[in-house]
Design a protein around this motif. Structure first.
Motif, PDB file in Angstrom:
ATOM      1  N   VAL A 220       0.861  -1.190   0.000  1.00  0.00           N
ATOM      2  CA  VAL A 220       0.000   0.000   0.000  1.00  0.00           C
ATOM      3  C   VAL A 220       0.892   1.232   0.000  1.00  0.00           C
ATOM      4  O   VAL A 220       1.747   1.379   0.863  1.00  0.00           O
TER       5      VAL A 220
ATOM      6  N   GLY B  36      10.340  -2.300  10.227  1.00  0.00           N
ATOM      7  CA  GLY B  36       8.955  -2.670   9.954  1.00  0.00           C
ATOM      8  C   GLY B  36       8.206  -1.693   9.077  1.00  0.00           C
ATOM      9  O   GLY B  36       6.982  -1.689   9.058  1.00  0.00           O
TER      10      GLY B  36
ATOM     11  N   GLY C 107       8.623  -1.543   5.705  1.00  0.00           N
ATOM     12  CA  GLY C 107       8.378  -2.076   4.364  1.00  0.00           C
ATOM     13  C   GLY C 107       9.579  -2.158   3.439  1.00  0.00           C
ATOM     14  O   GLY C 107       9.407  -2.363   2.238  1.00  0.00           O
ATOM     15  N   LYS C 108      10.799  -2.037   3.966  1.00  0.00           N
ATOM     16  CA  LYS C 108      11.977  -2.095   3.097  1.00  0.00           C
ATOM     17  C   LYS C 108      12.130  -3.478   2.456  1.00  0.00           C
ATOM     18  O   LYS C 108      12.304  -3.595   1.252  1.00  0.00           O
ATOM     19  N   THR C 109      12.051  -4.487   3.286  1.00  0.00           N
ATOM     20  CA  THR C 109      12.207  -5.849   2.771  1.00  0.00           C
ATOM     21  C   THR C 109      11.106  -6.161   1.760  1.00  0.00           C
ATOM     22  O   THR C 109      11.340  -6.783   0.729  1.00  0.00           O
ATOM     23  N   HIS C 110       9.916  -5.696   2.078  1.00  0.00           N
ATOM     24  CA  HIS C 110       8.791  -5.894   1.167  1.00  0.00           C
ATOM     25  C   HIS C 110       9.090  -5.267  -0.206  1.00  0.00           C
ATOM     26  O   HIS C 110       8.944  -5.909  -1.237  1.00  0.00           O
TER      27      HIS C 110
ATOM     28  N   LYS D  28      -4.910  -5.852   3.924  1.00  0.00           N
ATOM     29  CA  LYS D  28      -4.540  -7.162   4.479  1.00  0.00           C
ATOM     30  C   LYS D  28      -5.791  -7.961   4.834  1.00  0.00           C
ATOM     31  O   LYS D  28      -5.848  -9.154   4.585  1.00  0.00           O
TER      32      LYS D  28
ATOM     33  N   ILE E 247       4.796  -1.575  10.934  1.00  0.00           N
ATOM     34  CA  ILE E 247       3.691  -2.231  10.241  1.00  0.00           C
ATOM     35  C   ILE E 247       3.627  -3.721  10.554  1.00  0.00           C
ATOM     36  O   ILE E 247       2.571  -4.328  10.526  1.00  0.00           O
ATOM     37  N   ARG E 248       4.762  -4.257  10.907  1.00  0.00           N
ATOM     38  CA  ARG E 248       4.747  -5.668  11.308  1.00  0.00           C
ATOM     39  C   ARG E 248       3.896  -5.838  12.555  1.00  0.00           C
ATOM     40  O   ARG E 248       3.153  -6.804  12.687  1.00  0.00           O
TER      41      ARG E 248
ATOM     42  N   GLU F  80       0.216  -5.562  11.613  1.00  0.00           N
ATOM     43  CA  GLU F  80      -0.219  -6.843  11.052  1.00  0.00           C
ATOM     44  C   GLU F  80      -0.465  -7.873  12.146  1.00  0.00           C
ATOM     45  O   GLU F  80      -1.410  -8.653  12.070  1.00  0.00           O
TER      46      GLU F  80
HETATM   47  P1  ADP Z   1      11.385  -3.656   7.127  1.00  0.00           P
HETATM   48  O1  ADP Z   1      12.156  -4.548   6.212  1.00  0.00           O
HETATM   49  O2  ADP Z   1      11.429  -2.231   6.728  1.00  0.00           O
HETATM   50  O3  ADP Z   1      11.719  -3.862   8.565  1.00  0.00           O
HETATM   51  P2  ADP Z   1       9.192  -5.231   6.159  1.00  0.00           P
HETATM   52  O4  ADP Z   1       9.333  -5.021   4.711  1.00  0.00           O
HETATM   53  O5  ADP Z   1       9.658  -6.531   6.702  1.00  0.00           O
HETATM   54  O6  ADP Z   1       9.854  -4.046   6.979  1.00  0.00           O
HETATM   55  O7  ADP Z   1       7.667  -4.999   6.544  1.00  0.00           O
HETATM   56  C1  ADP Z   1       7.074  -5.537   7.711  1.00  0.00           C
HETATM   57  C2  ADP Z   1       5.718  -6.088   7.384  1.00  0.00           C
HETATM   58  O8  ADP Z   1       4.839  -5.031   7.069  1.00  0.00           O
HETATM   59  C3  ADP Z   1       5.717  -7.010   6.186  1.00  0.00           C
HETATM   60  O9  ADP Z   1       4.858  -8.085   6.429  1.00  0.00           O
HETATM   61  C4  ADP Z   1       5.199  -6.160   5.061  1.00  0.00           C
HETATM   62  O10 ADP Z   1       4.470  -6.927   4.135  1.00  0.00           O
HETATM   63  C5  ADP Z   1       4.303  -5.186   5.779  1.00  0.00           C
HETATM   64  N1  ADP Z   1       4.271  -3.877   5.140  1.00  0.00           N
HETATM   65  C6  ADP Z   1       5.136  -2.861   5.348  1.00  0.00           C
HETATM   66  N2  ADP Z   1       4.786  -1.789   4.610  1.00  0.00           N
HETATM   67  C7  ADP Z   1       3.698  -2.140   3.920  1.00  0.00           C
HETATM   68  C8  ADP Z   1       2.858  -1.449   2.988  1.00  0.00           C
HETATM   69  N3  ADP Z   1       3.079  -0.173   2.631  1.00  0.00           N
HETATM   70  N4  ADP Z   1       1.821  -2.126   2.464  1.00  0.00           N
HETATM   71  C9  ADP Z   1       1.574  -3.390   2.828  1.00  0.00           C
HETATM   72  N5  ADP Z   1       2.307  -4.085   3.706  1.00  0.00           N
HETATM   73  C10 ADP Z   1       3.363  -3.479   4.250  1.00  0.00           C
END
Ligand code: ADP
Ligand code: MG
Length: 458
Positions: free
Chosen positions: A133, A166, A168-171, A300, A324-325, A328
């Motif tokens: 999102v 949390g 969304g970087k990894t995402h 979600k 965001i984790r 969730e």
């Molecule tokens: P980071 O790597 O920055 O610590 P992640 O990419 O692991 O964070 O994100 C943590 C969780 O939140 C994941 O399950 C991811 O899918 C979800 N998430 C983060 N940002 C978003 C977004 N903008 N839209 C949907 N899901 C997101």
């Protein structure tokens, strides 16, 4: 640590000894208990082992206050037999160690056979652009990631994404990989956490497979390195990554790196890497606002085919941190509760389930606030709302107000009755029940109630 060790050795040895025997040793890397050094020849190795190994070890333990093993690798990979035999160690022990190593080596070889079909992209298929999102907080990083996925290695190379835990970087980096792979299934893509990169590198050093390691990375079309801040202070890993980076960059391959900090703010990151990161595009992700959090929750819950009412989404979004984790996690907990009890998700349920997690805002909603909001909404007078008049245009708002009071305040039935012109508690219960029942069938009513509640929270 090797630099420091060298400096110390320089002080204790004559200059000639130092330049002849210590300076040529090349630091390849270190694990928790082993320092790996490259020697020019096996003769050289034997000499250093005999004369200076104990001194090297002493210096290492002096500067780290830990005991280190030292492994030598002969440049231009010589036969195994040139493995160091730490002379001072008892024979039996060192034999055991060798055997152990051989065992590990065999295991490694087996593993390799298993995954011979080359490169495993390592991507998480759930992390796509579709499931992401975008909102004001991540718009820039999102757009940059899409641009890179659509046209790798053209404008934004490297792409450096930074933001807190949390967010969304990894995402996003997985989404880049997934999209490129979807378009071109033969693209050589690899997602690596920087820890995994480091571990693999150290293993390759140990088992003399550096060439293999290097070749693997240098063949990639897209390299995604997550959480580069973990490379801080790991000199050998940074050095290796630097060369990998250069090789890929020069052959116009896309590199994407993430970090929890801006390059300049990562302590222990070498200047030359830092400046490489600044060659490309640096995009940040900020903590999401409430609207974005609500949108993420909605998305979600849709994906899970669960109905999440707006007021509940707002309640969670406001109560959650920006991680965001965690958001969730709350949703999953609530969904599990609803599914296990076989009930629809409601605000009351959310409050109950989250009571230990969400410390409610001090901005408590009062009966009076609700009365005012409802009266305004239906354009009736407060006195009419509290009266006993049985006209439909008053009865419905009155029941709605009572229902919301019950849901959002801690007031008891008699207390609510008191504030609605002294009604007895059975009237209050009746109103609450009535609305509860109608809400299940009447979508308009439901929208009205949710709208009022939403405005109460904002
Ligand atoms: P980071 O790597 O920055 O610590 P992640 O990419 O692991 O964070 O994100 C943590 C969780 O939140 C994941 O399950 C991811 O899918 C979800 N998430 C983060 N940002 C978003 C977004 N903008 N839209 C949907 N899901 C997101
Ligand atoms: Mg991450």
């Amino acid at each position: 640590i090797w630099l420091e060790a060298q400096a110390n050795l320089k002080q204790v040895l004559t200059e000639q000894t130092y330049t002849t025997w210590i300076e040529p040793l090349k630091f390849l890397g270190a694990t928790v208990d082993t320092v790996v050094l490259e020697v020019p020849s096996s003769f050289f190795q034997k000499w250093v082992t005999d004369k200076y190994l104990s001194m090297i070890k002493e210096v290492l333990s002096a500067i780290t206050s830990k005991t280190y093993h030292v492994e030598f690798h002969v440049a231009e990979s010589k036969p195994e037999s040139s493995e160091p035999k730490a002379e001072k160690e008892p024979k039996a022990k060192s034999k055991d160690k060798d055997k152990e190593k051989e065992g590990e080596r065999d295991k490694e070889k087996e593993k390799e056979k298993d995954k011979k079909p080359e490169l495993v992209p390592n991507l998480n298929p759930k992390y796509t652009f579709e499931s992401f999102v975008s909102g004001p907080s991540n718009q820039f990083a999102y757009a940059a990631s899409q641009a890179v996925a659509n046209k790798p290695a053209s404008n934004y190379n490297p792409l450096f994404i930074y933001g807190g835990v949390g967010l969304g970087k990894t995402h996003l980096v997985n989404a880049i990989g997934n999209q490129i792979l979807a378009k071109n299934p033969r693209a050589k893509i690899c997602y690596y956490s920087s820890e995994k990169f480091m571990n693999e590198m150290i293993n390759s050093l140990r088992y003399k497979k550096m060439d293999e390691f290097r070749n693997k990375f240098r063949k990639m079309d897209l390299l995604l390195i997550d959480d580069i801040q973990f490379m801080a202070g790991k000199e050998a890993t940074q050095e290796e990554f630097f060369h990998t980076f250069n090789a890929l960059y020069e052959s116009h391959k896309q590199i994407v790196v993430t970090s929890d900090k801006f390059p300049k703010d990562i302590p222990g990151l070498e200047e030359r890497l830092r400046s490489r990161f600044e060659w490309g595009l640096i995009a940040d992700i900020q903590p999401p606002g409430v609207e974005t959090k609500v949108a993420i929750l909605k998305k979600k819950s849709d994906m899970h085919a669960v109905n999440l009412p707006d007021d509940v989404a707002l309640f969670l979004a406001e109560g959650a941190t920006s991680n965001i984790r965690e958001l969730e996690g709350m949703l999953i907990r609530l969904e599990a509760f609803a599914s296990l009890t076989g009930k629809e998700i409601t605000l009351a349920m959310a409050r109950e389930v989250m009571k230990d997690i969400i410390v409610e805002k001090t901005r408590d909603i009062s009966v009076e606030m609700i009365q005012k909001m409802v009266a305004d909404h239906f354009r009736i007078k407060l006195s009419e709302l509290k009266s006993d008049k049985r006209i439909k245009t008053l009865v419905v708002p009155r029941q709605i107000a009572i229902y919301i009071c019950r849901e959002l305040t801690k007031a008891s039935y008699p207390e609510i009755g008191e504030k609605f012109g002294g009604k007895d508690h059975s009237t209050i219960i009746h109103s609450v029940k009535k609305i509860e029942k109608q809400l299940a069938a009447d979508a308009d009513l439901k929208a009205t109630v949710e709208d009022i509640k939403k405005r109460l929270f904002t």
